[in-house]
Design a protein around this motif. Structure first.
Motif, PDB file in Angstrom:
ATOM      1  N   MET A  55      26.663  37.332  31.029  1.00 38.70           N
ATOM      2  CA  MET A  55      25.688  36.841  30.052  1.00 38.70           C
ATOM      3  C   MET A  55      25.099  35.483  30.422  1.00 38.70           C
ATOM      4  N   GLY A  56      25.283  35.075  31.674  1.00 40.34           N
ATOM      5  CA  GLY A  56      24.691  33.834  32.128  1.00 40.34           C
ATOM      6  C   GLY A  56      25.621  32.641  31.978  1.00 40.34           C
ATOM      7  N   HIS A  57      25.326  31.596  32.766  1.00 41.23           N
ATOM      8  CA  HIS A  57      26.058  30.332  32.702  1.00 41.23           C
ATOM      9  C   HIS A  57      27.555  30.521  32.918  1.00 41.23           C
ATOM     10  N   GLY A  58      27.918  31.465  33.802  1.00 42.68           N
ATOM     11  CA  GLY A  58      29.307  31.632  34.187  1.00 42.68           C
ATOM     12  C   GLY A  58      30.180  32.361  33.187  1.00 42.68           C
ATOM     13  N   ILE A  59      29.584  32.983  32.181  1.00 47.71           N
ATOM     14  CA  ILE A  59      30.352  33.675  31.140  1.00 47.71           C
ATOM     15  C   ILE A  59      30.198  35.188  31.298  1.00 47.71           C
ATOM     16  N   VAL A  60      31.297  35.898  31.212  1.00 46.42           N
ATOM     17  CA  VAL A  60      31.295  37.359  31.189  1.00 46.42           C
ATOM     18  C   VAL A  60      31.860  37.805  29.856  1.00 46.42           C
ATOM     19  N   TRP A  61      31.165  38.689  29.217  1.00 46.66           N
ATOM     20  CA  TRP A  61      31.589  39.214  27.923  1.00 46.66           C
ATOM     21  C   TRP A  61      31.997  40.668  28.114  1.00 46.66           C
ATOM     22  N   VAL A  62      33.175  41.037  27.637  1.00 43.92           N
ATOM     23  CA  VAL A  62      33.667  42.406  27.700  1.00 43.92           C
ATOM     24  C   VAL A  62      33.891  42.888  26.271  1.00 43.92           C
ATOM     25  N   VAL A  63      33.258  43.998  25.913  1.00 41.32           N
ATOM     26  CA  VAL A  63      33.328  44.520  24.550  1.00 41.32           C
ATOM     27  C   VAL A  63      33.760  45.984  24.569  1.00 41.32           C
ATOM     28  N   ALA A  64      34.385  46.396  23.472  1.00 39.99           N
ATOM     29  CA  ALA A  64      34.782  47.799  23.335  1.00 39.99           C
ATOM     30  C   ALA A  64      33.539  48.646  23.098  1.00 39.99           C
ATOM     31  N   ASP A  81      37.014  41.931  21.515  1.00 43.84           N
ATOM     32  CA  ASP A  81      36.093  41.495  22.561  1.00 43.84           C
ATOM     33  C   ASP A  81      36.739  40.387  23.387  1.00 43.84           C
ATOM     34  N   LYS A  82      36.366  40.322  24.659  1.00 40.49           N
ATOM     35  CA  LYS A  82      36.911  39.314  25.559  1.00 40.49           C
ATOM     36  C   LYS A  82      35.778  38.456  26.108  1.00 40.49           C
ATOM     37  N   SER A  83      36.072  37.181  26.291  1.00 40.79           N
ATOM     38  CA  SER A  83      35.116  36.270  26.902  1.00 40.79           C
ATOM     39  C   SER A  83      35.801  35.560  28.058  1.00 40.79           C
ATOM     40  N   PHE A  84      35.253  35.727  29.270  1.00 46.02           N
ATOM     41  CA  PHE A  84      35.843  35.134  30.463  1.00 46.02           C
ATOM     42  C   PHE A  84      34.916  34.048  30.998  1.00 46.02           C
ATOM     43  N   SER A  85      35.426  32.848  31.134  1.00 45.95           N
ATOM     44  CA  SER A  85      34.655  31.742  31.690  1.00 45.95           C
ATOM     45  C   SER A  85      34.987  31.617  33.165  1.00 45.95           C
ATOM     46  N   HIS A  88      31.306  29.444  37.439  1.00 45.39           N
ATOM     47  CA  HIS A  88      30.097  29.503  38.258  1.00 45.39           C
ATOM     48  C   HIS A  88      29.294  30.729  37.844  1.00 45.39           C
ATOM     49  N   PRO A  89      27.977  30.740  38.110  1.00 40.98           N
ATOM     50  CA  PRO A  89      27.165  31.919  37.779  1.00 40.98           C
ATOM     51  C   PRO A  89      27.750  33.192  38.376  1.00 40.98           C
ATOM     52  N   VAL A  90      27.739  34.268  37.583  1.00 45.31           N
ATOM     53  CA  VAL A  90      28.306  35.557  37.991  1.00 45.31           C
ATOM     54  C   VAL A  90      27.168  36.471  38.436  1.00 45.31           C
ATOM     55  N   VAL A 131      33.474  32.977  45.614  1.00 39.99           N
ATOM     56  CA  VAL A 131      34.799  33.380  45.146  1.00 39.99           C
ATOM     57  C   VAL A 131      34.690  34.652  44.311  1.00 39.99           C
ATOM     58  N   ILE A 132      35.699  35.517  44.421  1.00 35.94           N
ATOM     59  CA  ILE A 132      35.800  36.702  43.565  1.00 35.94           C
ATOM     60  C   ILE A 132      37.013  36.508  42.662  1.00 35.94           C
ATOM     61  N   LYS A 133      36.795  36.519  41.358  1.00 33.41           N
ATOM     62  CA  LYS A 133      37.890  36.375  40.401  1.00 33.41           C
ATOM     63  C   LYS A 133      38.288  37.748  39.874  1.00 33.41           C
ATOM     64  N   ILE A 134      39.582  38.026  39.846  1.00 34.52           N
ATOM     65  CA  ILE A 134      40.112  39.270  39.320  1.00 34.52           C
ATOM     66  C   ILE A 134      40.761  38.989  37.974  1.00 34.52           C
ATOM     67  N   TRP A 135      40.330  39.727  36.945  1.00 28.41           N
ATOM     68  CA  TRP A 135      40.816  39.528  35.585  1.00 28.41           C
ATOM     69  C   TRP A 135      41.560  40.764  35.100  1.00 28.41           C
ATOM     70  N   ASN A 136      42.565  40.535  34.265  1.00 21.43           N
ATOM     71  CA  ASN A 136      43.185  41.618  33.503  1.00 21.43           C
ATOM     72  C   ASN A 136      42.454  41.671  32.163  1.00 21.43           C
ATOM     73  N   VAL A 137      41.688  42.725  31.957  1.00 22.83           N
ATOM     74  CA  VAL A 137      40.827  42.804  30.781  1.00 22.83           C
ATOM     75  C   VAL A 137      41.627  42.773  29.488  1.00 22.83           C
ATOM     76  N   LEU A 138      42.718  43.518  29.439  1.00 21.53           N
ATOM     77  CA  LEU A 138      43.439  43.678  28.179  1.00 21.53           C
ATOM     78  C   LEU A 138      44.234  42.440  27.790  1.00 21.53           C
ATOM     79  N   SER A 139      44.681  41.665  28.776  1.00 21.07           N
ATOM     80  CA  SER A 139      45.387  40.426  28.456  1.00 21.07           C
ATOM     81  C   SER A 139      44.432  39.250  28.337  1.00 21.07           C
TER      82      SER A 139
END
Length: 422
Positions: A55-64, A81-85, A88-90, A131-139
């Motif tokens: 969603m811009g400005h380095g933020i990723v939003w994950v929704v059901a 819903d999850k918000s990952f900072s 850096h731009p994604v 850089v590639i960041k790996i996230w656990n969505v559920l946690s």
């Protein structure tokens, strides 16, 4: 955490009947329209239960998904819903498979991370700093980072074989194949492009990687089994300098679509990735070529349609082998589409825009013919080289190898659908 109430507006009303929902990011007025707010990538999880949006400005939003489901907060796993900072731009993101619990992946997970059961849905995010960041969505926690790229990570893709393998492409002119089961410590570097790599994709049988270079005019095929270069696809009569923007394999792996630009014209080529044969070119069906640049293309899950995202008209959908579009959204000079992604079950296409918004479109639902289903199943495991020696009638061979598409384009408008055409 992130929610529609304080981070974005969920809109339903629109003059375009194809528009199902629209998410508009709520930003301070000082950030509206500034660089960094673009939605460069969107993705649905393999089971279609989650949707991710840069969603811009380095933020990723994950929704059901679906967004308006009353059951989105129920079930055995956390559906908030999850918000990952990301810091850096994604530019690229991709959901991984939902593997069984793995010590190698969960070892880097914080001790206070709360997960239910053995679920560990992963999300990979490619950043502007390489850089590639790996996230656990559920946690909601970062698992580990992958370092190696020296430029923007433009695209990410997980092969469909369920393994923890990640393919990335970058502006540093390389692709990398990461083994996430070993936290990315085992990596293969694929070099050969002479300039930025715009996009990469993996065939359904996980045997090939395709990549397109934005400025070097190269459509490269690589072996995902031996990590070697196979060939560069060339052909046609265009000799002027052109840019390549996107590529995608058909679900059965028998077709490769690429989008390119030259002068004031955009076109889409369909290739046989096994023989390097250019099957057809879609070039004459776009109005005002220079004002409608193609940003992304993707085949539908059943392979019957190709979604095309352009500036000026948010979405077009084409049926390979037919003239004209089976669907196109209304002209909108503010659309500025950048990316698209089909829901795994079809019927919905998500598109991201330059202003940071996401739109969900009602895509055509076509019941595949028996011929198409048989071809898809066969081509998933049989290459063109394996088909050609078979003693099949010419017309059936042309259908199975998609070589009937040029003839269909010539005759479908005047004579209607052919017997072997979907």
């Amino acid at each position: 955490m992130c929610s529609t109430e304080n981070n974005a507006e969920l809109l339903r009303s629109s003059s375009d009947p194809a528009l199902l929902l629209e998410l508009k990011t709520r930003r301070p007025p000082s950030l509206v329209g500034r660089a960094g707010c673009e939605t460069w990538s969107v993705d649905f999880s393999p089971d279609g239960a989650w949707f991710a949006w840069s969603m811009g400005h380095g933020i990723v939003w994950v929704v059901a998904w679906p967004l308006d489901s009353e059951d989105s907060q129920s079930g055995e796993i956390d559906r908030e819903d999850k918000s990952f900072s990301c810091g850096h731009p994604v530019w690229g993101l991709a959901f991984g498979p939902r593997p069984p619990k793995s010590k190698s992946v969960t070892a880097a997970q914080p001790h206070n991370a709360k997960t239910k059961g053995n679920h560990s849905l992963l999300l990979a995010t490619g950043l502007e700093n390489g850089v590639i960041k790996i996230w656990n969505v559920l946690s909601g926690y970062a698992v580990f980072d992958l370092h190696g790229h020296e430029g923007v990570v433009r695209d990410l893709v997980f092969p469909q074989n369920g393994t923890l393998t990640l393919v990335s492409s970058s502006r540093d002119k390389t692709l990398r194949v990461w083994d996430l089961a070993h936290k990315g410590k085992k990596v293969q570097v694929l070099s050969g492009h002479k300039d930025w790599i715009s996009c990469c994709c993996v065939s359904s049988d996980c045997s090939m990687i395709a990549s397109v270079g934005r400025f070097d005019r190269m459509v490269c095929l690589w072996s995902l089994r031996s990590y070697t270069f196979i060939r560069n696809l060339t052909g046609g009569t265009r000799k002027t300098v052109y840019l390549l923007s996107s590529c995608d394999f058909s679900p059965d792996g028998a077709l490769l679509a690429t989008a390119a630009f030259s002068g004031s014209s955009w076109w889409i080529d369909l290739w046989d990735p096994y023989t390097a044969e250019k099957l057809t070119t879609l070039v004459d069906y776009f109005d005002n070529h220079g004002q409608n640049q193609i940003s992304a293309i993707q085949f539908s899950p059943n392979g019957l349609h190709l979604a095309i995202v352009t500036d000026g008209r948010a979405l077009r959908i084409w049926t390979p082998g037919q003239k004209g579009m089976v669907m196109q959204t209304k002209a909108d000079q503010d659309a500025n589409g950048l990316c698209c992604n089909y829901h795994p079950q079809g019927g919905v296409v998500a598109t991201g825009t330059r202003d940071g918004h996401v739109r969900f479109w009602r895509a055509p639902r076509t019941v595949p013919s028996l011929c198409h289903l048989c071809r898809s199943i066969l081509r998933h495991s049989v290459s063109t080289y394996q088909l050609e020696p078979l003693p099949l009638p010419k017309r059936i061979m042309e259908y199975l190898t998609y070589r009937n598409i040029p003839e269909c384009l010539k005759t479908c408008c005047s004579n209607g659908e052919e017997e072997w055409e979907d």
